[in-house]
Enzyme design. Structure first.
Site, PDB file in Angstrom:
ATOM      1  N   ASP A 163      -7.680  24.280 -62.711  1.00  0.00           N
ATOM      2  CA  ASP A 163      -7.439  24.583 -64.126  1.00  0.00           C
ATOM      3  C   ASP A 163      -7.096  23.281 -64.864  1.00  0.00           C
ATOM      4  O   ASP A 163      -6.684  22.295 -64.253  1.00  0.00           O
ATOM      5  CB  ASP A 163      -6.293  25.599 -64.284  1.00  0.00           C
ATOM      6  CG  ASP A 163      -6.189  26.070 -65.725  1.00  0.00           C
ATOM      7  OD1 ASP A 163      -7.222  26.491 -66.281  1.00  0.00           O
ATOM      8  OD2 ASP A 163      -5.102  25.971 -66.319  1.00  0.00           O
ATOM      9  N   SER A 164      -7.215  23.328 -66.178  1.00  0.00           N
ATOM     10  CA  SER A 164      -6.853  22.141 -66.966  1.00  0.00           C
ATOM     11  C   SER A 164      -5.331  21.963 -67.008  1.00  0.00           C
ATOM     12  O   SER A 164      -4.843  20.853 -67.189  1.00  0.00           O
ATOM     13  CB  SER A 164      -7.395  22.268 -68.387  1.00  0.00           C
ATOM     14  OG  SER A 164      -6.918  23.452 -68.988  1.00  0.00           O
ATOM     15  N   CYS A 215     -10.343  27.764 -65.439  1.00  0.00           N
ATOM     16  CA  CYS A 215     -10.450  27.221 -66.802  1.00  0.00           C
ATOM     17  C   CYS A 215     -11.859  27.474 -67.344  1.00  0.00           C
ATOM     18  O   CYS A 215     -12.860  27.006 -66.782  1.00  0.00           O
ATOM     19  CB  CYS A 215     -10.162  25.723 -66.758  1.00  0.00           C
ATOM     20  SG  CYS A 215     -10.369  24.908 -68.342  1.00  0.00           S
ATOM     21  N   GLU A 255       1.039  27.905 -76.293  1.00  0.00           N
ATOM     22  CA  GLU A 255       1.898  26.986 -75.525  1.00  0.00           C
ATOM     23  C   GLU A 255       3.264  26.820 -76.178  1.00  0.00           C
ATOM     24  O   GLU A 255       4.252  26.539 -75.495  1.00  0.00           O
ATOM     25  CB  GLU A 255       1.199  25.628 -75.343  1.00  0.00           C
ATOM     26  CG  GLU A 255       0.011  25.781 -74.401  1.00  0.00           C
ATOM     27  CD  GLU A 255      -0.512  24.479 -73.821  1.00  0.00           C
ATOM     28  OE1 GLU A 255      -0.127  23.404 -74.317  1.00  0.00           O
ATOM     29  OE2 GLU A 255      -1.312  24.557 -72.873  1.00  0.00           O
ATOM     30  N   CYS A 277     -10.843  32.266 -72.559  1.00  0.00           N
ATOM     31  CA  CYS A 277      -9.848  31.184 -72.458  1.00  0.00           C
ATOM     32  C   CYS A 277      -8.663  31.693 -71.658  1.00  0.00           C
ATOM     33  O   CYS A 277      -8.221  32.833 -71.844  1.00  0.00           O
ATOM     34  CB  CYS A 277      -9.400  30.749 -73.856  1.00  0.00           C
ATOM     35  SG  CYS A 277      -8.156  29.450 -73.853  1.00  0.00           S
ATOM     36  N   HIS A 284      -5.701  31.032 -72.041  1.00  0.00           N
ATOM     37  CA  HIS A 284      -4.475  31.209 -72.831  1.00  0.00           C
ATOM     38  C   HIS A 284      -4.429  32.508 -73.635  1.00  0.00           C
ATOM     39  O   HIS A 284      -3.447  32.766 -74.318  1.00  0.00           O
ATOM     40  CB  HIS A 284      -4.309  30.036 -73.799  1.00  0.00           C
ATOM     41  CG  HIS A 284      -3.835  28.770 -73.148  1.00  0.00           C
ATOM     42  ND1 HIS A 284      -4.417  28.247 -72.014  1.00  0.00           N
ATOM     43  CD2 HIS A 284      -2.823  27.925 -73.480  1.00  0.00           C
ATOM     44  CE1 HIS A 284      -3.796  27.126 -71.682  1.00  0.00           C
ATOM     45  NE2 HIS A 284      -2.822  26.915 -72.558  1.00  0.00           N
TER      46      HIS A 284
HETATM   47  N1  DGL Z   1      -7.878  26.331 -69.784  1.00  0.00           N
HETATM   48  C1  DGL Z   1      -8.601  26.198 -71.041  1.00  0.00           C
HETATM   49  C2  DGL Z   1      -9.690  27.261 -71.104  1.00  0.00           C
HETATM   50  O1  DGL Z   1      -9.613  28.298 -70.461  1.00  0.00           O
HETATM   51  C3  DGL Z   1      -7.656  26.305 -72.223  1.00  0.00           C
HETATM   52  C4  DGL Z   1      -6.682  25.155 -72.324  1.00  0.00           C
HETATM   53  C5  DGL Z   1      -7.335  23.805 -72.492  1.00  0.00           C
HETATM   54  O2  DGL Z   1      -7.996  23.566 -73.537  1.00  0.00           O
HETATM   55  O3  DGL Z   1      -7.195  22.979 -71.599  1.00  0.00           O
HETATM   56  O4  DGL Z   1     -10.672  27.066 -71.792  1.00  0.00           O
END
Ligand code: DGL
Length: 274
Positions: free
Chosen positions: A11-12, A74, A154, A186, A188
């Site tokens: 994940d990011s 991600c 966040e 996403c 989030h």
């Molecule tokens: N994890 C990213 C996504 O699912 C969202 C957060 C980011 O931009 O790093 O696209």
């Protein structure tokens, strides 16, 4: 047959914990190695080149473990460079988070009109449109980048007017376009599910990519007969690596997954030098 090896998660940052939460609901005995590049997140506002470069570093880190599957939680990484990550893991399944939500939406759209919301980089990639059209080229796909939503989540601003206004700003357009399915593309967005539901009412079905990605992982492990036989405790035996640690990260763990007992471990920063 059973398989006690780990599942790798890329994940990011920490948003991928929404996917981990669904995985643990479905398969509580699975053990995970999670890597979240918190030093360089959010990826969604970065260039294609930067996203792929850092995602590859995370894949290289994970490739040192004995894994039975890799999940790219991600959506931004999945949309930008899934095939590059697949090449790093010869012989084990690599699951991205674009196709599972797409499949679910394609099966459900009666109007043949699907909306997708996600980060700038995920929408810019056109990966969702390509994935839908690889299944049914008659379906219209409407993508909308929602750059304000990741920072709002966040910050923990879930049940707040500013967030409701931002969601309305992005999503009303989807209602006007007549979509009947909206992919929440996403990591989030799950904490915002009630805000989305309140905005679209019952006219549009919401497809949460973290949930559909977890279901796909489960289906593949069933097909391969590769479940971990443990009934629970997988999360306690999992390991969570990140590339930077600030006090807010503890709050994000609570927001995305509410796991009480996970310990965040730092990866040495040299590993991510470009
Ligand atoms: N994890 C990213 C996504 O699912 C969202 C957060 C980011 O931009 O790093 O696209």
């Amino acid at each position: 047959m059973s398989d006690e090896r780990f599942i790798g998660i890329i994940d990011s940052g920490l948003g991928g914990l929404t996917n981990v939460r669904e995985l643990m609901r479905l398969m509580p005995g699975e053990r995970l190695i999670y890597v979240g590049d918190t030093a360089h997140a959010p990826y969604g506002s970065r260039s294609d080149e930067t996203i792929c470069c850092y995602a590859l570093k995370s894949a290289e880190f994970l490739a040192e473990y004995d894994l039975k599957m890799v999940i790219v939680s991600c959506n931004t990484i999945s949309a930008q460079c899934l095939s590059m990550i697949e090449k790093k893991f010869n012989g084990i399944p690599v699951i991205g988070s674009v196709l599972p939500g797409v499949r679910a939406a394609v099966m459900r759209t009666a109007e043949k009109r699907i909306g997708v919301i996600g980060t700038d980089a995920a929408i810019r990639s056109q990966a969702y449109t390509r994935a839908v059209h690889s299944i049914d080229s008659d379906i219209a796909v409407y993508g909308k980048a929602c750059p304000l939503l990741v920072p709002l989540v966040e910050e923990g601003l879930i049940d707040f007017d500013v967030t409701r206004a931002a969601v309305q700003h992005y999503v009303y357009e989807m209602i006007d376009l007549g979509v009947d399915c909206l992919i929440l593309g996403c990591t989030h967005y799950p904490p915002l599910i009630e805000v989305f539901q309140g905005t679209v009412g019952t006219r549009i079905q919401l497809l949460d990519s973290s949930l559909w990605t977890a279901k796909e992982a489960q289906d593949i492990l069933v097909a391969l007969d590769a479940f971990n036989p443990q009934k629970h405790g997988g999360i306690r035996e999992s390991r969570f690596f990140i590339t930077d640690l600030i006090p807010a990260h503890k709050e994000q763990v609570r927001l995305f997954a509410d796991f009480q007992d996970i310990v965040l471990q730092l990866i040495p920063s040299e590993r991510y030098h470009r």
